[in-house]
Motif scaffolding. Structure first.
Motif, PDB file in Angstrom:
ATOM      1  N   GLY A  55      94.362  32.960  29.704  1.00 17.05           N
ATOM      2  CA  GLY A  55      94.284  32.853  28.261  1.00 17.05           C
ATOM      3  C   GLY A  55      95.286  31.899  27.650  1.00 17.05           C
ATOM      4  N   ILE A  56      95.903  31.063  28.484  1.00 14.59           N
ATOM      5  CA  ILE A  56      96.833  30.046  27.975  1.00 14.59           C
ATOM      6  C   ILE A  56      96.048  28.885  27.381  1.00 14.59           C
ATOM      7  CG2 ILE A  56      98.650  28.412  28.623  1.00 14.59           C
ATOM      8  CD1 ILE A  56      99.372  30.411  30.885  1.00 14.59           C
ATOM      9  N   TYR A  57      95.003  28.467  28.068  1.00 16.66           N
ATOM     10  CA  TYR A  57      94.096  27.436  27.573  1.00 16.66           C
ATOM     11  C   TYR A  57      92.808  28.088  27.074  1.00 16.66           C
ATOM     12  CZ  TYR A  57      96.828  23.920  30.218  1.00 16.66           C
ATOM     13  OH  TYR A  57      97.806  23.102  30.721  1.00 16.66           O
ATOM     14  N   LYS A  58      92.155  27.385  26.190  1.00 17.99           N
ATOM     15  CA  LYS A  58      90.833  27.774  25.731  1.00 17.99           C
ATOM     16  C   LYS A  58      89.816  26.787  26.278  1.00 17.99           C
ATOM     17  CE  LYS A  58      88.121  28.766  21.565  1.00 17.99           C
ATOM     18  NZ  LYS A  58      88.122  28.775  20.079  1.00 17.99           N
ATOM     19  N   ALA A  59      88.748  27.291  26.842  1.00 20.98           N
ATOM     20  CA  ALA A  59      87.730  26.415  27.411  1.00 20.98           C
ATOM     21  C   ALA A  59      87.051  25.603  26.312  1.00 20.98           C
ATOM     22  CB  ALA A  59      86.696  27.238  28.169  1.00 20.98           C
TER      23      ALA A  59
END
Length: 299
Positions: free
Chosen positions: A49-53
């Motif tokens: 959940g650090i990056y968002k797709a």
């Protein structure tokens, strides 16, 4: 279960993940192997959940991860580049973890700190690279997460510590049904650790399989006859590679060992040996079957 469906992530025009799709069952030790830039770290950051797709979907037990604190309560991520509070010792970091994770266990923390032999009162910035990695593992596993994501888990650890880390991970997976996803650029590093392996290349999964199945369904056959022969002697058997020097052939086969041995024995060979393959050899032949050069994928 971790479910990734057609996941895309792009950085400044570079597509780090390209329609990646996979399912990782609960209670699994799942290995991600691939060269630098294959997308391993990006995928782990998306799972955490650090990056968002940019496109596609990632869910953990049916729930989204990004911007979802209740889902992140169940996750820890140990990155390749570790971070600790400036001047902090392990006790201070333990308080930070306990403030975020409701299931943080000081009993587990004390047990692991003792097992690894670290001084929890010493400033972490005085630790060696390997000791910092151990500290991060201790703190993360003390949070008693359901999902543990490791990026280059064994980097900087000596052989004794590597074995200890493996035992600790096994314990969490077996006793709590936790799920561990472990990335590495070294296939050999993951061979004796994981239940399943996935090979990433250019942002996608080229190949995924159960480790035990790989080890048992691929093997090498050395065979020789007193008369001349060719590959037709293996008709009805799945041959991935055939080479012959003199009267002896070396053949890479996929299938049931006992059945293959029975079929070949019936042909009356003068020599017949069935030998195991390393996991790296298995991947080489699988990649060749898919039209890839293994060295170009992992180097």
């Amino acid at each position: 279960m971790i479910t990734a469906t057609n996941v895309v992530k792009t950085f400044d025009g570079f597509k780090a993940l390209n329609n990646l799709t996979c399912q990782i069952p609960n209670g699994c030790l799942y290995g991600l192997v691939g060269s630098n830039g294959a997308g391993k770290s990006t995928f782990l950051r998306l799972l955490s959940g650090i990056y968002k797709a940019d496109a596609g979907q990632i869910e953990i037990d049916g729930a989204p991860v990004y911007d979802m604190p209740e889902t992140k309560q169940r996750i820890v991520f140990i990155p390749d580049e570790l971070y600790f509070l400036s001047g902090a010792n392990m006790h201070r970091m333990a308080k930070l973890y306990a403030s975020h994770y409701n299931n943080f266990s000081y009993e587990r923390y004390n047990e692991l700190t003792s097992a690894f032999g670290l001084n929890p009162k010493a400033p972490i910035n005085t630790f060696s690279k390997g000791m910092k990695r151990q500290a991060a593992i201790i703190l993360s596993l003390s949070a008693r997460p359901d999902f543990i994501f490791f990026d280059e888990t064994f980097d900087g650890l000596d052989p004794v510590m590597r074995n200890l880390v493996r035992r600790v991970i096994y314990s969490d997976v077996s006793e709590r049904n936790a799920t561990a996803v472990i990335s590495s650029h070294s296939l050999r590093e993951l061979e004796d650790t994981c239940d399943q392996l996935a090979l990433l290349h250019k942002g996608g999964i080229l190949f995924e399989s159960d480790v035990q199945n790989l080890k048992t369904s691929f093997f090498k056959v050395q065979i020789g006859f007193t008369h001349d022969y060719d590959q037709s002697v293996f008709d009805g058997i799945e041959v991935l590679n055939f080479s012959k020097r003199g009267s002896v052939a070396n053949v890479i086969v996929r299938g049931d060992r006992d059945k293959v041995r029975t079929l070949l024995s019936a042909k009356g060979p003068a020599i017949l040996d069935i030998l195991p393959l390393t996991l790296e050899e298995v991947f080489i032949y699988e990649m060749e079957a898919l039209g890839y050069a293994f060295k170009d994928v992992l180097v």
